[in-house]
Design an enzyme around this catalytic site. Structure first.
Site, short mmCIF file in Angstrom:
data_model
loop_
_atom_site.label_atom_id
_atom_site.label_comp_id
_atom_site.label_asym_id
_atom_site.label_seq_id
_atom_site.Cartn_x
_atom_site.Cartn_y
_atom_site.Cartn_z
N LYS A 9 0.85 -1.19 0.00
CA LYS A 9 0.00 0.00 0.00
C LYS A 9 0.88 1.24 0.00
CE LYS A 9 -1.93 2.75 3.16
NZ LYS A 9 -2.15 3.99 2.41
N GLU A 16 10.40 1.62 10.06
CA GLU A 16 11.28 2.77 9.79
C GLU A 16 10.45 4.01 10.07
OE1 GLU A 16 14.37 2.52 9.10
OE2 GLU A 16 14.46 0.38 8.71
N CYS A 59 12.93 12.08 6.10
CA CYS A 59 13.09 11.66 7.49
C CYS A 59 14.53 11.89 7.98
CB CYS A 59 12.71 10.19 7.65
SG CYS A 59 13.58 9.13 6.49
N GLU A 87 8.85 16.11 15.69
CA GLU A 87 9.15 16.10 14.25
C GLU A 87 8.20 17.06 13.53
OE1 GLU A 87 8.10 12.60 11.95
OE2 GLU A 87 10.05 12.68 10.95
P1 NDP Z 1 2.06 7.87 8.24
O1 NDP Z 1 2.53 7.08 9.40
O2 NDP Z 1 0.90 8.76 8.42
O3 NDP Z 1 1.69 6.93 7.00
C1 NDP Z 1 2.60 5.99 6.48
C2 NDP Z 1 1.80 4.92 5.76
O4 NDP Z 1 1.03 4.20 6.71
C3 NDP Z 1 0.80 5.49 4.76
O5 NDP Z 1 0.70 4.61 3.67
C4 NDP Z 1 -0.47 5.52 5.58
O6 NDP Z 1 -1.62 5.55 4.80
C5 NDP Z 1 -0.35 4.23 6.35
N1 NDP Z 1 -1.16 4.15 7.56
C6 NDP Z 1 -1.77 5.14 8.24
N2 NDP Z 1 -2.46 4.64 9.29
C7 NDP Z 1 -2.27 3.30 9.28
C8 NDP Z 1 -2.71 2.23 10.10
N3 NDP Z 1 -3.50 2.42 11.17
N4 NDP Z 1 -2.32 0.99 9.81
C9 NDP Z 1 -1.50 0.74 8.75
N5 NDP Z 1 -1.08 1.72 7.91
C10 NDP Z 1 -1.44 2.99 8.18
O7 NDP Z 1 3.34 8.66 7.73
P2 NDP Z 1 3.38 9.73 6.57
O8 NDP Z 1 2.87 9.14 5.31
O9 NDP Z 1 2.76 10.99 7.10
O10 NDP Z 1 4.95 9.92 6.39
C11 NDP Z 1 5.71 10.79 7.13
C12 NDP Z 1 6.42 10.05 8.25
O11 NDP Z 1 7.21 9.01 7.73
C13 NDP Z 1 7.36 10.95 9.00
O12 NDP Z 1 7.21 10.72 10.37
C14 NDP Z 1 8.72 10.49 8.55
O13 NDP Z 1 9.75 10.73 9.47
C15 NDP Z 1 8.49 9.04 8.34
N6 NDP Z 1 9.50 8.49 7.46
C16 NDP Z 1 10.44 7.65 7.96
C17 NDP Z 1 11.45 7.17 7.15
C18 NDP Z 1 12.48 6.23 7.66
O14 NDP Z 1 13.15 5.60 6.84
N7 NDP Z 1 12.66 6.08 8.96
C19 NDP Z 1 11.52 7.56 5.75
C20 NDP Z 1 10.47 8.44 5.32
C21 NDP Z 1 9.49 8.88 6.16
P3 NDP Z 1 -2.32 6.98 4.48
O15 NDP Z 1 -1.32 7.78 3.73
O16 NDP Z 1 -3.49 6.63 3.68
O17 NDP Z 1 -2.66 7.57 5.81
#
Ligand code: NDP
Length: 523
Positions: A215, A290, A324, A426
């Protein structure tokens, strides 16, 4: 300009439009492609990729997909749910016996073909990424899409060299470790580096012989959709990769909870990671998380000053600060604090925020209205906490078709305590803070003070200090005198609330396989 969409009304696939097919317009330049995306009335419907086919979500419900540069809806995303996830999982389960028994050489060749197709489609994938996410096209062309191709290329070849361990016990026994693919892997990725991070999970998972239900973020689904078409072209057998689009709380949650998906690889926010762990842990799933970061960028007075300034500009504001690994807390040794501040502000003044398709724009739009509001609320919080905005601090209001887009000035703040909320939480936007320090002990205390431990940057020409500090920082990745230099063989991931497990190199294969030790007695 509306005439650009004429002749395209009957086309089903986004790629057909982007692939420059015949039909009423010439889309051979970036500008013309962009014109089409920006002004078209053609509402493209993204589809799920299940069992080798592009299909509508079972309930035929859709979500609006916004172009952050214009604030307008430009496509529709399937609003899938657990029924679509169940269908995708069945397809993956059915494909697994054959795919896991397909030779590594054959799997490798298919992955290489996907890498090649991504490279061939660099331009249109970069434009699609920019329109979906708001990032400059030039950035997507230079970083996001080449890296997506590299992910497939790297894991296509890495799997050929992946070997398991053997442990001999003198003349008593010999052990060897079998590593088998786990089955169906669930891969969930965020919006900031959409295709880059999506493929970073999928490539090792399928190279290792797993089938995948994936997803992408519902906010940036377009390049994942285009990837599904490229996988079909590359001859990836049906069911090996299934992409289900939709909301995290529906599709992501259904993947996490599905009893036939024993492994979850997730990149996203720390709060979502905790929710996934809460569901997955009692089911004893393997999880790799991550998560977020609040990374320190430490500048000592003996640094290569101009190099530190130049790279800090990138590590602060690349991708509108939505990486990130960005170094959002900049700690500067007191003796060069004023000099650094003046030069850094001077450089930030040269950055242009504007139309992402314009090559002269350094920053494009942030990803969504909600995210823009969140970033602006943190800038207000910084003021309440006593911070002084040295430059930026405001929304940028562009003109014409970009008037409703989500743009923010690159922002530098000083005068905040190291442990205030602005310096602990963050923000994930083009916002950095400057804080002076006097000693190594002091800066280590500041740097290690957050709940996060993803990455850190250190600027010094003192070799022994560099090694000493690297060892003491609470971070999974430390860059000395550089930033975002990536060798895909290295372990990637964070400590503390920045994650669990490591991706990259053979670490990813260790995650996407189940080890079994076989012990043979010799006498
Ligand atoms: P989210 O945690 O909001 O979403 C990440 C993914 O998880 C999306 O596909 C989201 O879907 C999905 N998701 C949301 N709720 C659920 C749930 N209850 N169960 C399963 N999946 C779910 O993060 P963001 O998309 O806002 O990304 C930003 C974040 O990602 C920042 O905190 C950043 O630091 C982190 N990040 C970390 C990295 C690393 O390598 N450590 C690299 C890049 C980013 P939907 O979009 O539909 O809500």
């Amino acid at each position: 300009m509306i005439r650009f969409c004429q002749g395209f009304q009957n086309l089903q696939l986004t790629s057909e439009i982007l692939a420059n097919k015949e039909g009423g317009g010439n889309y051979r330049t970036i500008d013309n492609y962009t014109q089409f995306w920006l002004y078209s009335n053609y509402m493209q419907k993204i589809k799920n990729y299940i069992n080798g086919q592009l299909i509508e979500p079972i309930d035929k419900l859709y979500i609006d997909n916004y172009n952050p540069a214009t604030g307008k809806v430009y496509s529709l995303i399937p609003d899938s749910d657990e029924k679509d996830v169940a269908m995708a999982t069945e397809a993956a389960l059915a494909a697994f016996p054959q795919w896991s028994n397909t030779s590594k050489e054959v799997r490798s060749r298919i992955l290489l073909k996907i890498a090649e197709l991504i490279e061939q489609n660099l331009e249109r994938l970069a434009i699609a990424e920019s329109i979906d996410n708001g990032k400059p096209v030039a950035l997507a062309k230079m970083i996001d899409i080449p890296r997506a191709a590299s992910n497939f290329h790297f894991y296509a070849t890495a799997i050929l060299h992946y070997a398991s361990e053997s442990h001999a016990m003198e003349d008593t026994a010999i052990n060897y470790t079998l590593r088998s693919p786990v089955g169906v892997a669930g891969c969930i990725s965020p919006w900031n580096l959409p295709l880059y991070l999506f493929t970073w999970k999928i490539a090792p998972a399928i190279a290792a012989g797993n089938c995948v239900v994936a997803k992408p973020s519902e906010i940036t689904p377009m390049t994942a959709y285009l990837l599904s078409e490229l996988c079909m072209q590359a001859g990836l057998p049906k069911g090996v990769l299934n992409i289900v689009h939709g909301y995290g709380h529906k599709v992501g949650a259904a993947i996490t909870a599905h009893p036939n998906i024993p492994l979850i690889s997730f990149t996203g926010g720390t709060k979502t990671g905790a929710e996934i762990a809460r569901i997955a842990a009692p089911m004893f799933k393997k999880i790799s998380l991550e998560l977020g970061g609040k990374n320190p960028n430490i500048v000592f007075s003996d640094c290569d000053f101009e190099n530190a300034i130049k790279t800090t500009l990138h590590s602060s504001f690349a991708n509108q600060g939505q990486i990130c690994l960005c170094g959002s807390r900049i700690f500067i040794e007191k003796s060069i604090y004023e000099k650094f501040k003046i030069r850094f502000i001077e450089k930030v003044k040269t950055l242009k925020v504007g139309n992402p398709a314009d090559n002269s724009s350094n920053l494009g739009a942030v990803v969504s209205k909600e995210h823009m509001d969140k970033i602006l609320s943190y800038i207000n919080l910084a003021k309440e906490e006593g911070g002084e905005i040295l430059i930026g601090g405001n929304q940028v209001n562009l003109e014409g078709e970009f008037a409703l887009g989500y743009y923010i000035e690159p922002t530098i703040i000083e005068g905040l305590a190291y442990n205030c909320r602005t310096n602990q939480e963050e923000i994930f936007g083009p916002v950095v803070t400057l804080t002076p320090f006097e000693t190594e002990e002091e800066v280590l205390k500041y740097a290690n003070s957050t709940q996060y431990g993803l990455s850190a940057i250190v600027w010094t020409e003192n070799l022994t200090r560099a090694h000493r500090i690297a060892g003491l920082l609470h971070a999974g990745i430390v860059w000395i005198n550089c930033w975002l230099v990536r060798d895909l063989r290295t372990p990637f991931g964070g400590m503390k609330n920045s994650g669990v497990g490591r991706e990259g190199g053979f670490e990813a294969f260790n995650f996407f396989t189940e080890p079994k030790n076989v012990c043979i007695k010799l006498k």
